[in-house]
Design a protein around this motif. Structure first.
Motif, PDB file in Angstrom:
ATOM      1  N   LEU A 112       0.567  -1.330  -0.122  1.00  0.00           N
ATOM      2  CA  LEU A 112      -0.113  -0.321   0.001  1.00  0.00           C
ATOM      3  C   LEU A 112       0.904   1.224  -0.172  1.00  0.00           C
ATOM      4  CD1 LEU A 112      -3.001  -0.807   2.536  1.00  0.00           C
ATOM      5  CD2 LEU A 112      -2.980  -0.168  -0.093  1.00  0.00           C
ATOM      6  N   TYR A 122       0.090   4.267  -2.649  1.00  0.00           N
ATOM      7  CA  TYR A 122       0.022   5.453  -2.128  1.00  0.00           C
ATOM      8  C   TYR A 122       0.794   6.468  -2.682  1.00  0.00           C
ATOM      9  CZ  TYR A 122      -3.482   4.076   1.157  1.00  0.00           C
ATOM     10  OH  TYR A 122      -4.605   3.685   2.039  1.00  0.00           O
ATOM     11  N   LYS A 125      -7.026   9.323   3.252  1.00  0.00           N
ATOM     12  CA  LYS A 125      -7.002   7.902   3.519  1.00  0.00           C
ATOM     13  C   LYS A 125      -7.528   7.762   4.618  1.00  0.00           C
ATOM     14  CE  LYS A 125      -5.129   7.335  -0.515  1.00  0.00           C
ATOM     15  NZ  LYS A 125      -6.086   7.358  -1.623  1.00  0.00           N
ATOM     16  N   ARG A 139     -10.753   6.963   5.873  1.00  0.00           N
ATOM     17  CA  ARG A 139     -11.528   5.789   5.753  1.00  0.00           C
ATOM     18  C   ARG A 139     -10.784   4.694   5.468  1.00  0.00           C
ATOM     19  NH1 ARG A 139     -16.203   6.902   1.816  1.00  0.00           N
ATOM     20  NH2 ARG A 139     -15.210   5.438   0.725  1.00  0.00           N
ATOM     21  N   ASP A 140      -9.854   4.698   4.496  1.00  0.00           N
ATOM     22  CA  ASP A 140      -9.042   3.711   4.293  1.00  0.00           C
ATOM     23  C   ASP A 140      -8.360   2.964   5.439  1.00  0.00           C
ATOM     24  OD1 ASP A 140      -9.307   4.163   1.693  1.00  0.00           O
ATOM     25  OD2 ASP A 140      -7.386   4.009   0.982  1.00  0.00           O
ATOM     26  N   VAL A 191     -10.800   0.931   7.277  1.00  0.00           N
ATOM     27  CA  VAL A 191     -11.298   0.008   6.853  1.00  0.00           C
ATOM     28  C   VAL A 191     -10.004  -1.066   6.929  1.00  0.00           C
ATOM     29  CG1 VAL A 191     -11.423  -1.342   4.492  1.00  0.00           C
ATOM     30  CG2 VAL A 191     -12.475   0.857   4.651  1.00  0.00           C
ATOM     31  N   ALA A 236     -10.713  -2.664  10.356  1.00  0.00           N
ATOM     32  CA  ALA A 236     -11.628  -3.467  10.383  1.00  0.00           C
ATOM     33  C   ALA A 236     -11.292  -4.724   9.999  1.00  0.00           C
ATOM     34  CB  ALA A 236     -12.927  -2.984   9.779  1.00  0.00           C
ATOM     35  N   LEU A 237     -10.462  -4.597   8.959  1.00  0.00           N
ATOM     36  CA  LEU A 237      -9.808  -5.906   8.452  1.00  0.00           C
ATOM     37  C   LEU A 237      -8.841  -6.517   9.214  1.00  0.00           C
ATOM     38  CD1 LEU A 237     -10.067  -4.910   4.434  1.00  0.00           C
ATOM     39  CD2 LEU A 237     -11.588  -6.168   5.866  1.00  0.00           C
ATOM     40  N   LEU A 284     -14.031   5.216   9.862  1.00  0.00           N
ATOM     41  CA  LEU A 284     -14.947   4.527   9.145  1.00  0.00           C
ATOM     42  C   LEU A 284     -16.218   5.231   8.407  1.00  0.00           C
ATOM     43  CD1 LEU A 284     -15.220   0.829  10.113  1.00  0.00           C
ATOM     44  CD2 LEU A 284     -14.622   1.525   8.062  1.00  0.00           C
ATOM     45  N   PHE A 304     -16.097  -8.217   7.330  1.00  0.00           N
ATOM     46  CA  PHE A 304     -16.863  -7.229   7.510  1.00  0.00           C
ATOM     47  C   PHE A 304     -17.561  -6.632   6.154  1.00  0.00           C
ATOM     48  CE2 PHE A 304     -14.934  -6.279  11.648  1.00  0.00           C
ATOM     49  CZ  PHE A 304     -16.014  -5.545  12.421  1.00  0.00           C
ATOM     50  N   PHE A 308     -19.552  -3.349   4.567  1.00  0.00           N
ATOM     51  CA  PHE A 308     -20.305  -2.172   4.842  1.00  0.00           C
ATOM     52  C   PHE A 308     -21.027  -1.678   3.921  1.00  0.00           C
ATOM     53  CE2 PHE A 308     -15.834  -2.434   6.362  1.00  0.00           C
ATOM     54  CZ  PHE A 308     -15.816  -2.219   7.799  1.00  0.00           C
ATOM     55  N   PHE A 362     -21.394   1.169   2.666  1.00  0.00           N
ATOM     56  CA  PHE A 362     -20.670   1.959   1.510  1.00  0.00           C
ATOM     57  C   PHE A 362     -19.584   1.367   0.975  1.00  0.00           C
ATOM     58  CE2 PHE A 362     -22.966   5.122   4.211  1.00  0.00           C
ATOM     59  CZ  PHE A 362     -23.828   5.634   3.298  1.00  0.00           C
ATOM     60  N   HIS A 413     -16.617   0.738   1.191  1.00  0.00           N
ATOM     61  CA  HIS A 413     -15.288   0.889   1.710  1.00  0.00           C
ATOM     62  C   HIS A 413     -14.157  -0.073   0.922  1.00  0.00           C
ATOM     63  CE1 HIS A 413     -16.880   3.539   4.280  1.00  0.00           C
ATOM     64  NE2 HIS A 413     -17.039   2.543   5.582  1.00  0.00           N
ATOM     65  N   LEU A 440     -10.589  -0.290  -1.131  1.00  0.00           N
ATOM     66  CA  LEU A 440      -9.452   0.821  -1.155  1.00  0.00           C
ATOM     67  C   LEU A 440      -9.204   1.097  -2.825  1.00  0.00           C
ATOM     68  CD1 LEU A 440      -6.894  -0.910   0.907  1.00  0.00           C
ATOM     69  CD2 LEU A 440      -8.717   0.488   1.699  1.00  0.00           C
ATOM     70  N   GLY A 441      -9.417   2.566  -3.009  1.00  0.00           N
ATOM     71  CA  GLY A 441      -9.593   3.164  -4.358  1.00  0.00           C
ATOM     72  C   GLY A 441      -8.391   2.942  -5.119  1.00  0.00           C
ATOM     73  N   ARG A 448     -13.991  -9.795  -0.416  1.00  0.00           N
ATOM     74  CA  ARG A 448     -12.864  -9.440   0.265  1.00  0.00           C
ATOM     75  C   ARG A 448     -13.264 -10.104   1.817  1.00  0.00           C
ATOM     76  NH1 ARG A 448     -11.919  -3.249   1.500  1.00  0.00           N
ATOM     77  NH2 ARG A 448     -13.962  -3.587   2.603  1.00  0.00           N
TER      78      ARG A 448
END
Lengths: 447, 252
Positions: A6, A10, A331, A333-334, A337, A340-341, A444, B99, B101, B103, B105, B107-108, B172
């Protein structure tokens, strides 16, 4: 695994990261070039100084009238020291050089200027063993006998001189040094010697308000041209054969300096101290003493410049800091996420520190490359600026040398590159810690 | 296709007792969860129904150890994991939970395939990941095929529709073969037709591999098809312990 993956993604995804890489690159390159030039300059000064002098220079300080020990005697005594290889005598006289005045490159008819010069009389056979004079010869009628002039035997009975390339450029109207030097061997120079009657009853008033002085001007052929590479020294120094100079300048002393070549130059400092004991009537200096202040100034300037230029690298650090701060916000929200992962705080921190480090490493590598490229072509750039824009960034009359000397010192380069990578690490740490401390639930929800 | 009327096993995978959670909003204390008692059984789809803003998401975050409960205990596999250090909980979350969600979520910066691989990248060190790269990639591709996106693996999230993104997110969530999925309004952001597709996909996954799921939703239609539905009202579970209709109509 995701950390490296990542961090690279990025880095790749945003233009501003490349701007940060560019910032670090410029800083590193500039630091490398400047330290390289300063170190090169210092080395060159030392080299040239040594080439023009010798390991040790001794100057007699005998009282007037007191006889100077004969040179052969001095030579014998000095060479008793097993660390000494050989010696060479020198006489010196102040002379005046008359030359046609030039205005914007054009000769002004009938007008002359006067320049004071140091005439140095050497015994070439001895001199070439203590200094680099033989290497510095660029033209001579007979390289083995640089004071031999065919014309001296026919027209100019007094003898001949050896002038420097810088002298020729400055006074003999040779704008481009490339035109040198054989043509000069057809030229002669007018040297005026002044003689002061120090034995006069009252020298200051001997001839109505002036010194008891007379003078003689000799036209002397140039029999050789040398390039001592030290433009300031070269411009004001003319070499004569020792005995010719003694006769023309009416010097009674057999020598004014004794120059000593050592078997190992590293002994110079110790031998200087020893000779002060053995030869109390001589000033003894090592070659380094002669430009000690200058060398200290160069060193000082290098440190000062390095400090000032470090701010460019520091600026690169601030760009990284700003970039990563933005990235962390973008980032958010990333980050939630990833939390959460199952990413840990340490992992998130490593991700953003890694991002900063990647910028630092990329900038350092590119900076070293750019610095190397620039350093390798620094004289080309200098000449290009001089030719196209008439901007002289390295005037040889100030900096002694015509070419910008550089040194590529890997340990300095490693310090600069390592320092900027460390700085990138520190700059990345602050946003990384912020990212790691983010609450994943709030992250999130971040829109 | 497994039997849609199969009985849910009696084993309790996750047990919550007296879970309380409050937030400070401005100066006021907002009590979101006021003593939630909940059992999640292995292999079931448990729907948690509630109005929006009633704390459904908070409940999900607390059950998934993303958020700490102020009081109460959440026991998974006989242990109260709230007492574990944060990094331990992160590892456990990575291995046992998936999880999904509202939205998506994703990764772009990553393609669909890379997004599916992220949980495995988090799980393994570079060396370990590299050693089993082929298996992991095959698995991620298979999961994308299962959700019907085998042909769009190289696309970025921005090149996918909402429904497709949610399918990637579901793939995922399954990457590390979790014990249960936590789904937060998985169809909440999708139009009727697409929502139906995603719902069908989830139910099919449950039918195929007895994947345990907790689905938080305000969508009654979704709740209708769950094995069991509970209601979250005023921060408590109420009136919900009735057995959901076990007969489901699956349109696969």
């Amino acid at each position: 695994m995701y950390v490296v993956f990542l961090a690279l993604r990025y880095l790749r995804s945003r233009l501003v990261n490349f701007i940060a890489v560019g910032g670090v690159m410029v800083g590193v390159a500039v630091l490398i070039v400047v330290t390289g030039v300063m170190d090169g300059f210092r080395e060159k000064v030392l080299e040239v100084l040594r080439g023009n002098l010798s390991d040790i220079v001794m100057t007699p300080m005998h009282a007037p009238g007191e006889p100077l020990p004969a040179y052969e005697e001095m030579d014998r005594r000095i060479r008793q020291d097993p660390r000494v290889e050989t010696t060479s005598p020198q006489v010196e006289a102040l002379v005046f050089y008359l030359y046609p005045t030039r205005h914007r490159g054009q000769l002004s008819v009938g007008a002359y200027s006067v320049q004071q010069m140091l005439a140095v009389g050497i015994d070439y056979e001895r001199e070439k063993r203590v200094s680099k004079i033989a290497d510095y010869l660029v033209a001579a009628n007979d390289p083995a006998r640089p004071f031999h002039s065919p014309r001296a035997t026919t027209h100019y009975k007094e003898g001949s001189v050896m002038v420097s390339r810088t002298f020729a450029k400055r006074y003999l109207g040779l704008e481009r040094e490339i035109l040198l030097p054989e043509s000069l061997l057809e030229t002669d120079v007018g040297i005026t010697f002044a003689y002061f009657d120090t034995q006069a009853e009252d020298p200051a008033n001997a001839s109505g308000g002036g010194l008891a002085a007379t003078w003689n001007t000799y036209q002397l052929p140039i029999s050789a041209v040398y390039d001592g590479q030290d433009t300031s020294l070269d411009a004001a120094r003319i070499y004569f054969d020792k005995d010719v100079l003694r006769r023309l300048a009416r010097i009674e002393d057999e020598y004014h300096r004794v120059r000593v070549k050592l078997k190992d130059p590293a002994d110079a400092k110790q031998i200087k101290e020893d000779f002060k004991e053995t030869f109390p009537f001589f000033f003894t200096k090592t070659w380094k003493d002669h430009r000690a202040d200058y060398l200290r100034a160069v060193n000082n300037e290098k440190v000062l410049l390095a400090i000032v230029l470090s701010f460019i690298v520091l600026l690169g650090g601030f760009i990284i800091l700003a970039t990563l701060t933005l990235t962390v916000v973008e980032k958010t929200r990333d980050i939630g996420v990833l939390g959460a992962l199952g990413a840990t705080r340490g992992g998130i921190r490593a991700l953003f520190v890694g991002n900063g480090l990647l910028i630092g490493i990329a900038g350092a590598i590119l900076g070293v490359g750019l610095g190397a490229l620039f350093q390798a072509n620094v004289n080309g750039i200098k000449n290009f600026l001089a030719d196209t824009m008439n901007v002289e960034i390295f005037p040889s009359d100030i900096y002694l040398f015509r070419e910008i000397p550089t040194i590529w010192d890997w340990s300095t380069v490693a310090w600069i590159a390592g320092g900027s990578i460390l700085m990138a690490f520190v700059a990345g740490l602050i946003p990384a810690i912020r990212a790691a401390n983010m609450d994943p639930v709030r992250a999130l929800r971040h829109e | 296709m497994s039997d849609p009327t199969r009985e849910v096993g009696p084993k309790i995978l996750l047990r919550a007792r007296g879970v309380e959670k409050s937030y400070k909003v401005g100066g006021a204390k907002l009590e979101v969860l006021r003593g939630v008692d909940l059992d999640v059984r292995e292999g079931e789809i448990l729907a948690v129904l509630g109005k929006s803003g009633c704390g459904k998401s908070t409940l999900l975050h607390v059950l998934g150890w993303l958020d700490r409960a102020d009081r109460g205990e959440i026991v998974y596999d006989g242990r109260d994991h709230a007492k574990l250090p944060a990094s331990e909980r992160a590892h456990l979350r990575n291995r046992t939970m998936g999880f999904v969600f509202q939205f998506y979520h994703l990764l772009g910066e990553l393609t669909a395939l890379e997004n599916v691989l992220v949980p495995a990248m988090i799980r393994y060190r570079p060396g370990t990941f590299g050693a089993q790269k082929r298996e992991l990639h095959d698995r991620a591709k298979a999961l994308l095929a299962v959700v019907g996106l085998g042909h769009r693996m190289g696309h970025r999230p921005t090149q996918l529709s909402g429904g497709e993104r949610q399918r990637v997110a579901i793939a995922r969530s399954l990457m590390n073969q979790p014990r249960f999925l936590l789904c937060d309004e998985p169809t909440g952001n999708l139009d009727g037709r697409t929502a139906e597709d995603v719902r069908t996909l989830l139910w099919d996954l449950n039918a195929r591999s007895e994947q345990t799921m907790i689905v938080v939703t305000h969508d009654a239609k979704m709740a209708d098809q769950a094995h069991r539905t509970v209601h979250l009202v005023d921060g408590r579970i109420c009136g919900g312990e009735e057995e959901a209709p076990l007969v489901q109509e699956l349109e696969l």
